[in-house]
Design a protein around this motif. Structure first.
Motif, PDB file in Angstrom:
ATOM      1  N   PRO A   1       0.838  -1.202   0.000  1.00 40.21           N
ATOM      2  CA  PRO A   1       0.000   0.000   0.000  1.00 40.21           C
ATOM      3  C   PRO A   1       0.873   1.253   0.000  1.00 40.21           C
ATOM      4  CG  PRO A   1      -0.633  -1.523   1.746  1.00 40.21           C
ATOM      5  CD  PRO A   1       0.677  -1.989   1.243  1.00 40.21           C
ATOM      6  N   ARG A   2       0.504   2.219  -0.817  1.00 40.91           N
ATOM      7  CA  ARG A   2       1.291   3.442  -0.924  1.00 40.91           C
ATOM      8  C   ARG A   2       0.398   4.667  -0.880  1.00 40.91           C
ATOM      9  NH1 ARG A   2       3.880   0.165  -4.579  1.00 40.91           N
ATOM     10  NH2 ARG A   2       6.090  -0.185  -4.151  1.00 40.91           N
ATOM     11  N   ILE A   3       0.948   5.723  -0.314  1.00 37.39           N
ATOM     12  CA  ILE A   3       0.310   7.031  -0.346  1.00 37.39           C
ATOM     13  C   ILE A   3       1.311   7.995  -0.945  1.00 37.39           C
ATOM     14  CG2 ILE A   3      -0.564   8.926   1.064  1.00 37.39           C
ATOM     15  CD1 ILE A   3      -1.456   6.794   3.085  1.00 37.39           C
ATOM     16  N   ALA A   4       0.858   8.818  -1.874  1.00 37.93           N
ATOM     17  CA  ALA A   4       1.743   9.742  -2.558  1.00 37.93           C
ATOM     18  C   ALA A   4       1.574  11.152  -2.005  1.00 37.93           C
ATOM     19  CB  ALA A   4       1.445   9.732  -4.056  1.00 37.93           C
ATOM     20  N   LEU A   5       2.673  11.882  -1.958  1.00 38.03           N
ATOM     21  CA  LEU A   5       2.640  13.302  -1.637  1.00 38.03           C
ATOM     22  C   LEU A   5       3.075  14.041  -2.896  1.00 38.03           C
ATOM     23  CD1 LEU A   5       4.536  13.291   1.797  1.00 38.03           C
ATOM     24  CD2 LEU A   5       2.082  12.988   1.383  1.00 38.03           C
ATOM     25  N   ALA A   6       2.238  14.927  -3.371  1.00 38.01           N
ATOM     26  CA  ALA A   6       2.554  15.641  -4.607  1.00 38.01           C
ATOM     27  C   ALA A   6       2.393  17.139  -4.393  1.00 38.01           C
ATOM     28  CB  ALA A   6       1.627  15.175  -5.733  1.00 38.01           C
ATOM     29  N   GLY A   7       3.148  17.902  -5.140  1.00 37.23           N
ATOM     30  CA  GLY A   7       3.076  19.356  -5.030  1.00 37.23           C
ATOM     31  C   GLY A   7       4.364  19.955  -5.531  1.00 37.23           C
ATOM     32  N   ARG A   8       4.379  21.269  -5.678  1.00 33.67           N
ATOM     33  CA  ARG A   8       5.549  21.950  -6.241  1.00 33.67           C
ATOM     34  C   ARG A   8       6.719  21.908  -5.267  1.00 33.67           C
ATOM     35  NH1 ARG A   8       5.746  26.710  -3.372  1.00 33.67           N
ATOM     36  NH2 ARG A   8       3.744  27.619  -2.783  1.00 33.67           N
TER      37      ARG A   8
ATOM     38  N   PHE B   1       7.300  12.490 -15.156  1.00 31.49           N
ATOM     39  CA  PHE B   1       7.122  11.070 -15.480  1.00 31.49           C
ATOM     40  C   PHE B   1       7.230  10.215 -14.223  1.00 31.49           C
ATOM     41  CE2 PHE B   1      11.487   9.464 -15.120  1.00 31.49           C
ATOM     42  CZ  PHE B   1      12.202  10.643 -15.097  1.00 31.49           C
ATOM     43  N   LEU B   2       8.083  10.657 -13.290  1.00 29.60           N
ATOM     44  CA  LEU B   2       8.199   9.935 -12.016  1.00 29.60           C
ATOM     45  C   LEU B   2       6.928  10.093 -11.185  1.00 29.60           C
ATOM     46  CD1 LEU B   2      11.868  10.564 -10.924  1.00 29.60           C
ATOM     47  CD2 LEU B   2      10.748   8.353 -11.114  1.00 29.60           C
ATOM     48  N   ARG B   3       6.370  11.295 -11.264  1.00 23.77           N
ATOM     49  CA  ARG B   3       5.126  11.525 -10.540  1.00 23.77           C
ATOM     50  C   ARG B   3       4.045  10.591 -11.078  1.00 23.77           C
ATOM     51  NH1 ARG B   3       3.424  17.354 -10.997  1.00 23.77           N
ATOM     52  NH2 ARG B   3       2.367  16.810 -12.926  1.00 23.77           N
ATOM     53  N   GLN B   4       4.002  10.446 -12.392  1.00 22.75           N
ATOM     54  CA  GLN B   4       3.012   9.552 -13.000  1.00 22.75           C
ATOM     55  C   GLN B   4       3.173   8.142 -12.450  1.00 22.75           C
ATOM     56  OE1 GLN B   4       0.664  10.136 -15.299  1.00 22.75           O
ATOM     57  NE2 GLN B   4       1.146  12.174 -16.066  1.00 22.75           N
ATOM     58  N   TRP B   5       4.415   7.701 -12.349  1.00 27.16           N
ATOM     59  CA  TRP B   5       4.652   6.338 -11.855  1.00 27.16           C
ATOM     60  C   TRP B   5       4.209   6.213 -10.400  1.00 27.16           C
ATOM     61  CZ3 TRP B   5       7.900   4.696  -7.862  1.00 27.16           C
ATOM     62  CH2 TRP B   5       7.914   3.299  -7.673  1.00 27.16           C
ATOM     63  N   VAL B   6       4.584   7.160  -9.565  1.00 25.79           N
ATOM     64  CA  VAL B   6       4.197   7.110  -8.160  1.00 25.79           C
ATOM     65  C   VAL B   6       2.671   7.102  -8.031  1.00 25.79           C
ATOM     66  CG1 VAL B   6       4.220   8.366  -5.978  1.00 25.79           C
ATOM     67  CG2 VAL B   6       6.309   8.196  -7.322  1.00 25.79           C
ATOM     68  N   LEU B   7       1.993   7.935  -8.799  1.00 18.78           N
ATOM     69  CA  LEU B   7       0.530   7.965  -8.730  1.00 18.78           C
ATOM     70  C   LEU B   7      -0.068   6.624  -9.159  1.00 18.78           C
ATOM     71  CD1 LEU B   7      -0.322  11.511 -10.199  1.00 18.78           C
ATOM     72  CD2 LEU B   7      -0.241  10.805  -7.807  1.00 18.78           C
ATOM     73  N   SER B   8       0.569   6.001 -10.139  1.00 18.81           N
ATOM     74  CA  SER B   8       0.007   4.759 -10.679  1.00 18.81           C
ATOM     75  C   SER B   8       0.062   3.620  -9.671  1.00 18.81           C
ATOM     76  CB  SER B   8       0.739   4.350 -11.961  1.00 18.81           C
ATOM     77  OG  SER B   8       2.045   3.888 -11.653  1.00 18.81           O
ATOM     78  N   VAL B   9       0.944   3.730  -8.666  1.00 18.12           N
ATOM     79  CA  VAL B   9       1.066   2.642  -7.684  1.00 18.12           C
ATOM     80  C   VAL B   9       0.567   3.056  -6.304  1.00 18.12           C
ATOM     81  CG1 VAL B   9       2.971   1.498  -8.877  1.00 18.12           C
ATOM     82  CG2 VAL B   9       3.472   3.271  -7.171  1.00 18.12           C
ATOM     83  N   SER B  10      -0.202   4.136  -6.240  1.00 20.66           N
ATOM     84  CA  SER B  10      -0.671   4.652  -4.943  1.00 20.66           C
ATOM     85  C   SER B  10      -2.168   4.476  -4.761  1.00 20.66           C
ATOM     86  CB  SER B  10      -0.334   6.143  -4.816  1.00 20.66           C
ATOM     87  OG  SER B  10       1.054   6.348  -4.856  1.00 20.66           O
TER      88      SER B  10
END
Lengths: 200, 240
Positions: A25-32, A97-106
């Motif tokens: 299970p993963r949770i992503a943190l995203a933002g500038r 592109f890394l953000r896309q990957w992290v989101l895809s597994v979260s």
């Protein structure tokens, strides 16, 4: 008498790693950049993170001395061997592109913003569009206001997102330095996941 | 006439209306067929609603509902008995309405006793478990959805209320789902819905649903094992 041991099958090990990557299970943190993702990771997971900091060469637009390249990971131990991974997405657009990957597994995403900064509306919109594009099941998204803000300001930010066609998105106040704020945000995510689980 | 006291709640009335009601009720209660007592909305046999509540809070949980105002539609309520009072109701109007509610409740209690006796007799002779399924039929309920995100003020600015608010953004949820997944108690959940209704951001949707088993209070909020652990970790302040 024992015979020679058979060599390990590398494909089995790779499959195991992929399976673990897919099921952890993963949770992503995203933002500038500079919004507080690394700080939030440390607040939730402690100081031991897997990170890749490099000198920030873009000091004109941001004063940080170091910035994160690639994704940053921390673990939350839930007990009984269970854990959840928290992943910080790199803030710079060139690592999207890394953000896309992290989101895809979260399972869930915290979109971290300063609701008083007009530029963060566009940033939040970019991230939320990436979230909604994930298939088969987009992760659940919450917006966290990481700088002090009023209720009216958070409402206005939410309204701006809704006007851009992103629906009704929760916008919560959460100082990345305050564990209690982040735990409250996590509890909201858990409730949403619980509701989703009812459908399965 | 029975001496059993009937409970009535004004918790969901706007302050001005509640005050007017209290004044007239002090007179009317002495002249009605049954004895009346004010109670919390959760315990009340009769609940009073005004315009702003009647259109969004269709499921008060009470057997009887009295809507006060111009546009409140008693038909939308899921209560077993509903009536309407105009905004400038008189003591005479109130006495009449309270008496009708009182008589309905007396009849309801008798019917419930009779039905219970019949059910007990039936259960004692039941053989087929299939009959249990046949007894479950469709039940009309209401689900609620948030039209736009709002901030909450005290006393509703709690983590549990924020969880409930987030659930309302996801899809139309029933009161029971709201309490189950957010951890809110029923009374606070109703209070939250009332506030959201007053702010004009709540949508109530009637939904024909199959009767579901009542979720026991002891059941964990989450169904997935890891979610349960994560929930426990969060509630323990981030400790395993």
């Amino acid at each position: 008498m024992s015979g020679p041991t058979e060599p390990e099958d590398p494909t089995l090990e790779e499959d195991s790693d992929r399976l673990q990557a897919a099921t952890l299970p993963r949770i992503a943190l995203a933002g500038r950049m500079g919004i507080g993702k690394t700080t939030a990771l440390r607040t939730l997971c402690g100081e031991e993170l897997a990170s890749t900091d490099v000198p920030n060469l873009d000091r004109e637009t941001h004063v940080k001395e170091f910035t994160t390249v690639g994704a940053e990971f921390g673990d939350i131990e839930l007990g009984s061997g269970e854990r959840i991974q928290v992943c910080g997405c790199p803030g710079q657009e060139r690592f999207s592109f890394l953000r896309q990957w992290v989101l895809s597994v979260s399972l869930g995403v915290f979109v971290m913003v300063d609701v008083r900064d007009p530029q963060d509306i566009e940033e939040a919109m970019r991230i939320l569009l990436d979230v909604q594009a994930q298939r088969p099941t987009p992760p659940l998204a919450l917006v966290l206001s990481t700088r002090p803000s009023t209720g009216a300001e958070r409402e206005a930010f939410a309204q701006a997102l809704a006007q851009r066609g992103l629906g009704v998105v929760p916008v919560l106040q959460a100082d990345p330095r305050k564990r209690e704020d982040l735990l409250n945000a996590l509890s909201v995510l858990v409730s949403l996941l619980s509701l989703e689980g009812e459908k399965k | 006439m029975s001496n059993t006291t009937v409970t009535i709640s004004t918790d969901l009335l706007a302050p001005g209306l509640a005050e007017r009601f209290a004044t007239l009720f002090a007179v009317a209660a002495r002249k009605t067929l049954r004895a009346w007592e004010l109670a919390d909305v959760e315990r009340a046999d009769v609940v009073l609603l005004d315009d702003s509540q009647a259109s969004v809070l269709a499921d008060t949980g009470a057997a009887c509902v009295i809507c006060i105002g111009y546009v409140a539609s008693p038909d939308a309520q899921t209560a077993q008995w509903a009536a309407r009072l105009g905004p400038y109701f008189t003591v005479g109007d109130l006495i009449d309405t309270l008496d009708r509610a009182g008589v309905f409740l007396m009849d309801l209690h008798i019917r419930q006793k009779t039905a219970l006796a019949r059910q007990q007799l039936r259960l004692s002779t039941l053989q087929s478990p299939l009959h249990q399924q046949d007894a479950n039929g469709p039940q009309t309920g209401y689900c609620y959805r948030l039209q736009r995100w709002v901030s909450l003020e005290a006393p509703l600015d709690t983590p549990a209320c924020h969880r409930a608010l987030a659930l309302l953004t996801r899809e139309a949820v029933s009161l029971r789902q709201l309490c189950h997944h957010s951890g809110l108690d029923l009374q606070t959940a109703r209070m939250l819905l009332v506030q959201l209704g007053r702010r004009g951001v709540l949508v109530a949707e009637a939904q024909q649903t199959l009767r579901k088993a009542v979720i026991p209070v002891e059941q964990p909020r989450t169904t997935l094992p890891f979610l349960r652990r994560l929930s426990q970790w969060v509630m323990a302040g981030g400790r395993a």
